[in-house]
Write an enzyme that holds these catalytic residues in place. Structure first.
Site, PDB file in Angstrom:
ATOM      1  N   HIS A   1       0.878  -1.174   0.000  1.00 28.12           N
ATOM      2  CA  HIS A   1       0.000   0.000   0.000  1.00 28.12           C
ATOM      3  C   HIS A   1       0.920   1.230   0.000  1.00 28.12           C
ATOM      4  O   HIS A   1       2.044   1.153   0.497  1.00 28.12           O
ATOM      5  CB  HIS A   1      -0.830  -0.045   1.289  1.00 28.12           C
TER       6      HIS A   1
ATOM      7  N   ASP B   1       3.113  -4.742   7.830  1.00 23.14           N
ATOM      8  CA  ASP B   1       1.924  -3.904   7.698  1.00 23.14           C
ATOM      9  C   ASP B   1       0.714  -4.825   7.811  1.00 23.14           C
ATOM     10  O   ASP B   1       0.401  -5.563   6.876  1.00 23.14           O
ATOM     11  CB  ASP B   1       1.959  -3.173   6.347  1.00 23.14           C
TER      12      ASP B   1
ATOM     13  N   GLN C   1      -4.610  -4.888   6.797  1.00 17.76           N
ATOM     14  CA  GLN C   1      -5.672  -5.736   6.247  1.00 17.76           C
ATOM     15  C   GLN C   1      -5.808  -7.059   6.984  1.00 17.76           C
ATOM     16  O   GLN C   1      -6.878  -7.658   6.978  1.00 17.76           O
ATOM     17  CB  GLN C   1      -5.394  -6.025   4.768  1.00 17.76           C
TER      18      GLN C   1
ATOM     19  N   LYS D   1     -10.299  -0.775  10.595  1.00 16.28           N
ATOM     20  CA  LYS D   1     -10.477  -1.951   9.741  1.00 16.28           C
ATOM     21  C   LYS D   1     -10.812  -3.192  10.570  1.00 16.28           C
ATOM     22  O   LYS D   1     -11.035  -4.261  10.030  1.00 16.28           O
ATOM     23  CB  LYS D   1      -9.215  -2.194   8.914  1.00 16.28           C
TER      24      LYS D   1
ATOM     25  N   CYS E   1      -4.819   2.656  -3.559  1.00 17.19           N
ATOM     26  CA  CYS E   1      -3.586   3.197  -2.976  1.00 17.19           C
ATOM     27  C   CYS E   1      -2.436   2.219  -3.170  1.00 17.19           C
ATOM     28  O   CYS E   1      -1.573   2.073  -2.298  1.00 17.19           O
ATOM     29  CB  CYS E   1      -3.758   3.516  -1.498  1.00 17.19           C
TER      30      CYS E   1
END
Lengths: 159, 424
Positions: free
Chosen positions: B140, B218, B221, B244, B382
């Protein structure tokens, strides 16, 4: 005829005359409102918009430059502003069909007008068509930036 | 599917194969009850942000209406209660990630800020000219730009691990990058937001550690879809956003190993991160406060704690099983649509399907689906380098959450056939 934007890559004269719009802004908007009312559902309205987009005047490949591009994260829009005497004209295109249709709507209203007329006509007329939300900055489709461009262009004329 | 009827049919078949009572779960989300353009809302944009259960909304409301005050300061009861609730949320995050200590849990604004904190503080003190930073081609922008900025500041070089057309990282290239001897940090996405690929982060961390290279994951998600154990992964940093994972927007989390966090300089200066300030010198507070300058989003942090409680009560394994089933069901149906191309076909995938439809711009897909009440994302997500890999300006993306149903997948597929008809 002078091209105010872009300042690179285009001849000063395109040879394309800017027609003075035959219909008033109000009459143009009323035509669209009527057309939309006659269409039964959103499928037909989108079909109408897609068709309107297909009938946009040709936007030459060499005009699709970075400096003519407006920001939108979902679809891309390119625009060129043209001044002829006291009339302003815009040519624009998008890679998305419905956005192109919306460009067709907006340009039918704003093209061939004087700067003052443009500035006094808020794009809120799209409300009557149930399309105003497409101009939200969150849509990321470039239409918000397109309207800003048209208004900025007109403001520069009156300055 | 005819408007509400099919969605209401969920009540008739309450349990999924994963054993979830979907009707009950859906009833906990007030926003899902509404109609969009006269159609029942089918919310499939969960990878962008997920909707909030009443438990989270109520927790935030209870804070503001019952015990809100600034934290870590007051001697009065409200401040003490707010501080307890805020620090209680930190403990919930610690337990959720199985971190060793609450000192390893830093609250930020979002995953983006968590990554920026590491790039700026850790990167700024460790990375020098000639060094290398390894990321992957499916990051991202939030896990690209902070490292690019660091490279610009320091003269380091960004090395990008490529991926195959299926959307799987080419690990041989990763190993090759690691072996240069110049890599100072690896930053890798756990679950790709644009492809749905679940990356083999455990193996990647082990490889990097074999060479003494720290790894940031990261997890924006991944956290709502799978169990993350930072000690089992042995990652050095793990970043995610509350919004999220059924929590409020405005709060992010950075997990960092204590020894690393202790050695790092503060990211921002201000209140709450100091122990002593004179005009000559400031002594910084201990972890985690050192990295939490200024008044945080107190009620939202408490809301995140409520979200984790709520999710734990359902059970992440059941959530993952249900979402996996939805993804398989959706993938099978999407593949049957002529001209539809699924972008991202990795063997390990979770929670989302990215696709293009021949001759139709994703933005047009999204616009037409919206009129049917189906909310998806259309755009570059993104992750423009991913779009460039596939030579597309954008994709359409349907992403799932625990409350989504097979009927909603049917609504998506039906609406896509309508799109095809419009553009035929």
């Amino acid at each position: 005829m002078t091209l105010l934007k872009p300042d690179v890559g285009l001849a000063e004269e395109t040879g394309t005359p800017v027609a003075v719009s035959a219909r008033s802004i109000e009459a143009t908007i009323a035509t669209f409102v009527k057309a939309f009312a006659m269409l039964d559902d959103w499928n037909d309205r989108y079909r109408y918009l897609i068709d309107l987009g297909r009938r946009l005047p040709h936007f030459p490949e060499e005009w699709r430059t970075k400096s003519n591009q407006l920001r939108g994260c979902q679809s891309q829009v390119w625009i060129v502003g043209i001044r002829s005497a006291d009339r302003l004209c815009f040519r624009a295109v998008s890679d998305a069909a419905i956005v192109s249709g919306l460009i067709g709507l907006l340009l039918a209203v704003y093209n061939g007008r004087q700067a003052e007329e443009i500035l006094t006509t808020s794009p809120e007329f799209l409300n009557a068509l149930g399309l105003y939300e497409h101009l939200s900055p969150s849509r990321g489709n470039g239409l918000y930036a397109l309207v800003q461009f048209i208004r900025r262009f007109a403001r520069a004329e009156t300055a | 599917m005819n408007d509400m009827s099919a969605l209401h049919a969920v009540s008739a078949t309450p349990a999924t194969h994963a054993g979830l009572d979907l009707a009950r779960i859906r009833a906990e989300f007030p926003i899902l009850r509404q109609r969009i353009h006269g159609k029942p809302l089918v919310y499939l944009d969960n990878a962008a942000s997920v909707q909030k259960p009443k438990a989270v909304i109520d927790a935030i409301s209870a804070c503001y209406s019952g015990y809100y005050a600034n934290i870590h300061r007051g001697v009065h009861l409200l401040s003490e209660r707010s501080t307890l609730a805020y620090e209680g949320a930190r403990e919930k995050v610690r337990a959720f990630l199985n971190a060793a200590s609450t000192q390893e849990i830093i609250f930020t604004r979002n995953a983006t800020e968590s990554i920026n904190l590491v790039a700026s503080s850790f990167g700024g003190s460790v990375v020098k000219a000639g060094d290398e930073i390894v990321i992957t081609g499916m990051e991202h922008h939030s896990n690209i730009v902070p490292w690019q900025m660091l490279c610009q500041r320091t003269g380091a070089t960004l090395k990008v691990v490529p991926f195959t057309d299926a959307g799987e990282l080419i690990l041989e290239e990763y190993e090759r990058f690691l072996s240069s001897g110049r890599v100072k940090i690896v930053a890798v996405v756990h679950l790709s937001n644009a492809l749905g690929t679940l990356n083999p982060v455990k193996a990647m961390i082990d490889s990097a550690h074999a060479r003494g290279i720290p790894v940031l994951v990261d997890g924006a998600q991944s956290v709502p879809h799978l169990t993350v154990d930072v000690r089992e992964l042995d990652c050095d940093f793990y970043a995610f956003s509350a919004h999220k994972i059924y929590g409020p927007s405005g709060v992010g989390v950075l997990y960092g190993k204590q020894a690393l966090l202790e050695a790092m300089p503060p990211y921002q200066g201000g209140g709450d991160m100091i122990s002593l300030v004179t005009f000559e010198k400031t002594e910084y507070a201990d972890l985690p406060n050192k990295f939490e300058a200024g008044t945080p989003s107190i009620a939202d942090v408490i809301g995140l704690g409520a979200a984790l409680d709520w999710l734990n009560a359902i059970g992440l394994n059941a959530v993952a099983a249900h979402e996996h089933e939805l993804l398989e069901y959706a993938t099978a149906q999407l593949q049957d649509i002529p001209g539809l191309r699924i972008i991202g076909t990795a063997r390990d995938k979770a929670a989302l399907a990215s696709f293009t439809l021949q001759g139709v711009h994703p933005h047009d897909i999204g616009t037409i689906l919206d009129r049917d009440g189906v909310a998806i994302r259309a755009g570059h997500h993104c992750a423009q380098p991913v779009m460039q890999h596939y030579g597309v300006p954008a994709t359409a993306r349907a992403s799932f959450a625990v409350y989504n149903t097979r009927d909603e997948v049917d609504a998506l597929v039906k609406a896509l056939y309508k799109v095809k008809e419009l553009f035929a």
